[in-house]
Design a protein around this motif. Structure first.
Motif, short mmCIF file in Angstrom:
data_model
loop_
_atom_site.label_atom_id
_atom_site.label_comp_id
_atom_site.label_asym_id
_atom_site.label_seq_id
_atom_site.Cartn_x
_atom_site.Cartn_y
_atom_site.Cartn_z
N ILE A 21 -0.09 -8.64 -3.18
CA ILE A 21 -1.52 -8.67 -3.43
C ILE A 21 -1.54 -9.63 -4.72
O ILE A 21 -2.60 -10.65 -5.75
N ALA A 22 -0.17 -10.46 -5.27
CA ALA A 22 -0.16 -11.70 -6.46
C ALA A 22 -1.20 -12.62 -5.87
O ALA A 22 -1.81 -13.66 -6.57
N ILE A 23 -1.16 -13.92 -5.04
CA ILE A 23 -1.87 -14.36 -3.46
C ILE A 23 -3.39 -14.45 -4.22
O ILE A 23 -4.43 -15.08 -5.20
N PRO A 24 -4.40 -13.10 -3.60
CA PRO A 24 -5.96 -13.07 -3.66
C PRO A 24 -6.24 -12.52 -5.18
O PRO A 24 -6.36 -12.69 -5.99
N VAL A 25 -5.33 -12.03 -5.90
CA VAL A 25 -5.87 -11.94 -6.84
C VAL A 25 -6.03 -12.40 -8.17
O VAL A 25 -7.04 -13.07 -9.24
N HIS A 77 2.57 2.66 -4.24
CA HIS A 77 2.75 1.49 -4.19
C HIS A 77 2.35 0.58 -4.08
O HIS A 77 1.49 0.00 -3.99
N GLY A 78 3.01 -0.45 -4.94
CA GLY A 78 2.01 -1.34 -5.30
C GLY A 78 1.39 -1.90 -6.15
O GLY A 78 1.19 -3.23 -7.07
N THR A 79 0.70 -0.91 -7.66
CA THR A 79 0.43 -0.80 -8.61
C THR A 79 0.89 -1.30 -9.30
O THR A 79 0.52 -2.16 -10.42
N GLY A 80 2.55 -1.59 -10.16
CA GLY A 80 2.67 -2.32 -10.62
C GLY A 80 2.65 -3.98 -11.12
O GLY A 80 2.56 -4.75 -11.45
N SER A 112 -8.19 5.20 -2.80
CA SER A 112 -7.78 7.29 -2.38
C SER A 112 -8.57 7.61 -1.33
O SER A 112 -8.60 7.82 -1.05
N LYS A 113 -9.23 6.60 -0.96
CA LYS A 113 -10.50 6.86 0.58
C LYS A 113 -10.39 6.16 1.92
O LYS A 113 -11.02 5.89 2.19
N GLN A 114 -9.06 5.81 1.26
CA GLN A 114 -8.27 4.43 2.47
C GLN A 114 -7.94 5.98 3.72
O GLN A 114 -7.21 7.01 3.23
N PRO A 115 -7.94 5.44 4.84
CA PRO A 115 -6.72 6.78 5.73
C PRO A 115 -5.08 6.21 5.46
O PRO A 115 -4.69 4.90 5.40
N GLU A 116 -4.39 7.29 5.00
CA GLU A 116 -2.88 7.07 4.78
C GLU A 116 -2.91 6.06 3.57
O GLU A 116 -1.67 5.39 3.73
N PHE A 117 -3.32 6.46 2.60
CA PHE A 117 -3.39 4.91 0.98
C PHE A 117 -2.63 5.58 0.82
O PHE A 117 -1.62 4.09 0.08
N GLN A 118 -1.87 6.92 0.66
CA GLN A 118 0.16 6.92 -0.23
C GLN A 118 0.83 6.12 0.51
O GLN A 118 1.70 5.88 -0.55
N ALA A 119 0.49 5.67 1.64
CA ALA A 119 1.23 5.34 2.46
C ALA A 119 2.09 3.52 2.54
O ALA A 119 2.14 3.08 2.01
N ARG A 120 0.59 3.30 2.33
CA ARG A 120 0.48 2.10 2.49
C ARG A 120 0.08 1.36 0.68
O ARG A 120 0.48 0.25 1.48
N GLY A 121 -0.22 1.42 0.01
CA GLY A 121 -0.17 0.87 -1.16
C GLY A 121 -1.33 0.72 -1.95
O GLY A 121 -3.13 0.96 -1.08
N VAL A 122 -2.06 -0.06 -3.01
CA VAL A 122 -3.39 0.08 -3.61
C VAL A 122 -4.08 -0.79 -2.77
O VAL A 122 -3.57 -2.01 -2.47
N SER A 123 -5.18 -0.15 -2.99
CA SER A 123 -6.38 -1.29 -2.02
C SER A 123 -7.16 -1.83 -3.20
O SER A 123 -7.74 -0.80 -3.91
#
Length: 297
Positions: free
Chosen positions: A39-43, A234-237, A273-284
């Motif tokens: 997350i940190a690198i692209p943002v 996961h990853g929102t923080g 929330s529009k992605q498959p298995e989003f709650q496991a994979r983490g924030v898009s």
């Protein structure tokens, strides 16, 4: 609620001309699941920063997946940073998150010594909802608490604030139903430890909002809030703190940065929330990187 002073409206980093600031991102690298350096690198790159990773560990996936693998990088970090010093690397901000061992705190302090003018941003990633993360020992929690005392910006959740302040954790620290006075007490207690600005994240009161409380050494204290969505990711923080720093490195004030980060995390959770298995994979967040780049406009 508003009780702001001029400090929250002033930039913490002065962006100058075409200069591209360099950020040492001291986080783990996770192969699958959105978090940390992923997350940190692209943002930060979208905000026009040169991101210089300092990997604190290598994970096959984030730890909510079963059977995850971790490689602790502690033993390589001294040589890694010494090599930076030999080639004259210059750093404008040191941004630390998840750590793999107590000894890694000493390496972050090495960075502080090497780059004494750099902004110090500590996201004390070690616990949430009353529970310490699986890889965190009491020694590592204590080392992280000590590191927090030297931060220019500290971004704990309630459980992490309790650990830093050596207060009990448990169900009462699950991120719900503390009032403004208690939030102010916690923020002030963290400021008394030497942190210059505190963002206490993720307060929920059952009224459909998620709140972040911000305080600074000169007495500023205010709340920024967003709609509370009915799921966690996961990853929102990591996304929140990376967006906050992105805004600051683009020359925005702390007030602007806090609100930008909260808004972008909220919207990224909707995208997720529009992605498959989003709650496991983490924030898009990828479709929203244009908004980070627009900070430079």
């Amino acid at each position: 609620m508003t009780n702001e002073t001029a400090s929250t409206a002033l930039p913490l980093y002065q962006r100058e001309g075409a200069y591209i600031p360099r950020v040492a991102a001291v986080h783990d690298l996770c192969g699958y699941g959105k978090c940390s350096l992923g997350i940190a690198i692209p943002v930060l790159s979208a905000a026009g920063c040169d991101v210089c990773p300092v990997p604190t560990g290598i994970f096959s996936s984030h730890t909510a997946f079963p059977g995850w693998y971790m490689h602790d990088t502690t033993e390589i970090l001294s040589d890694y940073l010494a090599a930076w010093q030999k080639i004259g690397v210059q750093i404008d901000a040191v941004y630390s998150g998840f750590l793999g061992a107590p000894e890694q705190v000493a390496r972050i302090r090495d960075l502080y010594t090497m780059f004494p003018e750099a902004l110090r941003v500590v996201d004390p990633v070690m616990a949430d909802h009353g529970k310490v993360y699986a890889t965190y020992t009491p020694e590592l929690c204590a080392a992280m608490a000590a590191l927090a005392e030297g931060a220019d910006i500290l971004t704990p959740n309630l459980t992490e604030a309790a650990i830093i302040l050596d207060e009990p954790i448990g169900d009462a620290w699950a991120g719900e139903d503390i009032d403004d006075a208690e939030a102010r007490r916690l923020v002030d207690a963290l400021l008394e430890k030497g942190t210059k600005a505190v963002v206490l994240k993720g307060i929920q009161r059952g009224d459909g909002l998620i709140r972040n409380f911000v305080g600074t050494q000169d007495g500023a204290f205010f709340e920024a809030n967003n709609e509370l969505l009915p799921y966690m990711l996961h990853g929102t923080g990591d996304l929140y703190c990376s967006c906050l720093l992105a805004a600051i490195m683009a020359g925005r004030s702390l007030d602007e940065a806090v609100r930008f980060a909260g808004d972008l995390v909220h919207d990224a959770m909707i995208v997720s929330s529009k992605q498959p298995e989003f709650q496991a994979r983490g924030v898009s967040f990828e479709p929203l990187l244009g908004r980070v780049a627009a900070l430079l406009g």
